[in-house]
Design an enzyme around this catalytic site. Structure first.
Site, PDB file in Angstrom:
ATOM      1  N   LYS A 240      21.599  46.748 -14.641  1.00  0.00           N
ATOM      2  CA  LYS A 240      20.398  46.206 -13.980  1.00  0.00           C
ATOM      3  C   LYS A 240      20.621  46.086 -12.463  1.00  0.00           C
ATOM      4  CE  LYS A 240      20.370  42.316 -16.381  1.00  0.00           C
ATOM      5  NZ  LYS A 240      21.562  42.465 -17.253  1.00  0.00           N
TER       6      LYS A 240
ATOM      7  N   ARG B 211      15.472  35.006 -18.836  1.00  0.00           N
ATOM      8  CA  ARG B 211      16.492  35.201 -19.867  1.00  0.00           C
ATOM      9  C   ARG B 211      16.192  34.382 -21.111  1.00  0.00           C
ATOM     10  NH1 ARG B 211      20.934  36.821 -16.131  1.00  0.00           N
ATOM     11  NH2 ARG B 211      22.791  37.349 -17.297  1.00  0.00           N
TER      12      ARG B 211
ATOM     13  N   ARG C 296      34.508  46.471 -13.515  1.00  0.00           N
ATOM     14  CA  ARG C 296      33.740  46.505 -12.266  1.00  0.00           C
ATOM     15  C   ARG C 296      34.308  45.583 -11.190  1.00  0.00           C
ATOM     16  NH1 ARG C 296      27.837  44.329 -14.428  1.00  0.00           N
ATOM     17  NH2 ARG C 296      28.462  42.183 -14.848  1.00  0.00           N
TER      18      ARG C 296
ATOM     19  N   ARG D 190      34.213  39.417 -10.541  1.00  0.00           N
ATOM     20  CA  ARG D 190      33.571  38.219 -11.085  1.00  0.00           C
ATOM     21  C   ARG D 190      34.482  37.569 -12.113  1.00  0.00           C
ATOM     22  NH1 ARG D 190      27.529  39.913 -12.699  1.00  0.00           N
ATOM     23  NH2 ARG D 190      27.979  38.293 -14.226  1.00  0.00           N
TER      24      ARG D 190
ATOM     25  N   ARG E  32      28.565  35.782 -23.487  1.00  0.00           N
ATOM     26  CA  ARG E  32      27.402  36.317 -22.753  1.00  0.00           C
ATOM     27  C   ARG E  32      26.539  37.181 -23.670  1.00  0.00           C
ATOM     28  NH1 ARG E  32      30.274  38.953 -17.705  1.00  0.00           N
ATOM     29  NH2 ARG E  32      28.188  39.403 -16.961  1.00  0.00           N
TER      30      ARG E  32
HETATM   31  P1  AMP Z   1      24.386  37.936 -14.202  1.00  0.00           P
HETATM   32  O1  AMP Z   1      24.955  38.233 -12.849  1.00  0.00           O
HETATM   33  O2  AMP Z   1      22.930  38.282 -14.308  1.00  0.00           O
HETATM   34  O3  AMP Z   1      25.202  38.532 -15.312  1.00  0.00           O
HETATM   35  O4  AMP Z   1      24.472  36.340 -14.396  1.00  0.00           O
HETATM   36  C1  AMP Z   1      25.710  35.684 -14.377  1.00  0.00           C
HETATM   37  C2  AMP Z   1      25.565  34.328 -15.028  1.00  0.00           C
HETATM   38  O5  AMP Z   1      24.637  33.534 -14.285  1.00  0.00           O
HETATM   39  C3  AMP Z   1      25.028  34.325 -16.452  1.00  0.00           C
HETATM   40  O6  AMP Z   1      26.027  34.572 -17.419  1.00  0.00           O
HETATM   41  C4  AMP Z   1      24.464  32.919 -16.541  1.00  0.00           C
HETATM   42  O7  AMP Z   1      25.488  31.955 -16.702  1.00  0.00           O
HETATM   43  C5  AMP Z   1      23.861  32.720 -15.149  1.00  0.00           C
HETATM   44  N1  AMP Z   1      22.456  33.172 -15.083  1.00  0.00           N
HETATM   45  C6  AMP Z   1      21.950  34.197 -14.341  1.00  0.00           C
HETATM   46  N2  AMP Z   1      20.634  34.325 -14.496  1.00  0.00           N
HETATM   47  C7  AMP Z   1      20.279  33.359 -15.398  1.00  0.00           C
HETATM   48  C8  AMP Z   1      19.039  32.979 -15.990  1.00  0.00           C
HETATM   49  N3  AMP Z   1      17.895  33.618 -15.716  1.00  0.00           N
HETATM   50  N4  AMP Z   1      19.066  31.931 -16.862  1.00  0.00           N
HETATM   51  C9  AMP Z   1      20.197  31.272 -17.152  1.00  0.00           C
HETATM   52  N5  AMP Z   1      21.391  31.578 -16.636  1.00  0.00           N
HETATM   53  C10 AMP Z   1      21.445  32.616 -15.752  1.00  0.00           C
END
Ligand code: AMP
Length: 216
Positions: A13, A88, A127, A161, A172
């Site tokens: 994404k 989400r 990554r 990360r 996740r």
């Molecule tokens: P991402 O970079 O999109 O993989 O997000 C990393 C982490 O941020 C996720 O595993 C969640 O802990 C938190 N996070 C990001 N976006 C959301 C969301 N829309 N709702 C809840 N937690 C989020």
């Protein structure tokens, strides 16, 4: 044009949203990036989110909805935005509907990036990002041209990360399946869900996304 990219962690994404932002000029709104910036700055939001993110769980709907609401009301979003990582949960999707309605924005497309779950852990654990300019790389699929040197800015510092490891990926993925996957039928029922093959090469995925946006 306002769109959502939907898919599990590692679906690509962020990569695709970045390309769209560069080419089409609509803003990438990555809630993951926003939260990581909040953690790095030590803000109240960052303090609340840090441990939850490290466990691979979802940050509360209340915090996430507040974050996106502030962001999409800013002037740079008027031309359009790509939601990357939001919504989400169903509660977030409903809150988004309300926000869009109140701001007279429409939701043009929800693009599902369909991927083979087995590939995701390998994608995620490999990554890394340039610590200076933020360009994303992958040990196997997108290495730097010169080992240890960023292609774009020449920096030799990179970051990874904390949640990009095989153990946290299990949590996740479980969160994705339980809380995010139900959004697929939610948007399908509204006739806005389109599918692209997230397992294709990066440029091909991008081509498919552009075709969806062009309505072909
Ligand atoms: P991402 O970079 O999109 O993989 O997000 C990393 C982490 O941020 C996720 O595993 C969640 O802990 C938190 N996070 C990001 N976006 C959301 C969301 N829309 N709702 C809840 N937690 C989020």
């Amino acid at each position: 044009m306002n769109i959502i990219l939907l898919g599990p962690p590692g679906a690509g994404k962020g990569t695709q949203a970045q390309k769209l932002q560069n080419d089409v000029g609509i803003i990438q709104l990555s809630t993951g990036d926003m939260l990581r910036a909040a953690v790095a700055s030590g803000s109240d939001l960052g303090k609340k989110a840090k441990a939850v993110m490290e466990r691979g769980e979802l940050v509360s709907d209340e915090l996430m909805v507040g974050l996106i609401k502030d962001r999409i009301s800013q002037p740079d979003c008027a031309k359009g935005f790509i939601l990357d990582g939001f919504p989400r949960t169903e509660a977030q999707a409903k809150a988004l509907d309300k926000m869009l309605e109140e701001g007279s924005h429409q939701l043009d497309d929800v693009i599902e990036m369909e991927v083979d779950e087995k590939a995701l852990t390998e994608r995620v654990v490999g990554r890394f990002t340039c610590a200076k300019c933020g360009t994303g790389y992958h040990e196997k699929f997108k290495p730097t041209k010169v080992s240890g040197v960023c292609d774009v800015c020449g920096s030799t510092e990179f970051s990874r990360r904390k949640d990009d490891n095989a153990e946290t990926m299990k949590t996740r993925m479980a969160a994705y399946r339980a809380q995010t996957e139900p959004l697929l039928p939610y948007y399908r029922a509204r006739g806005v869900l389109k599918k692209v093959d997230g397992m294709a090469a990066m440029d091909e995925v991008y081509r498919q996304i552009r075709a969806v946006l062009a309505g072909t």
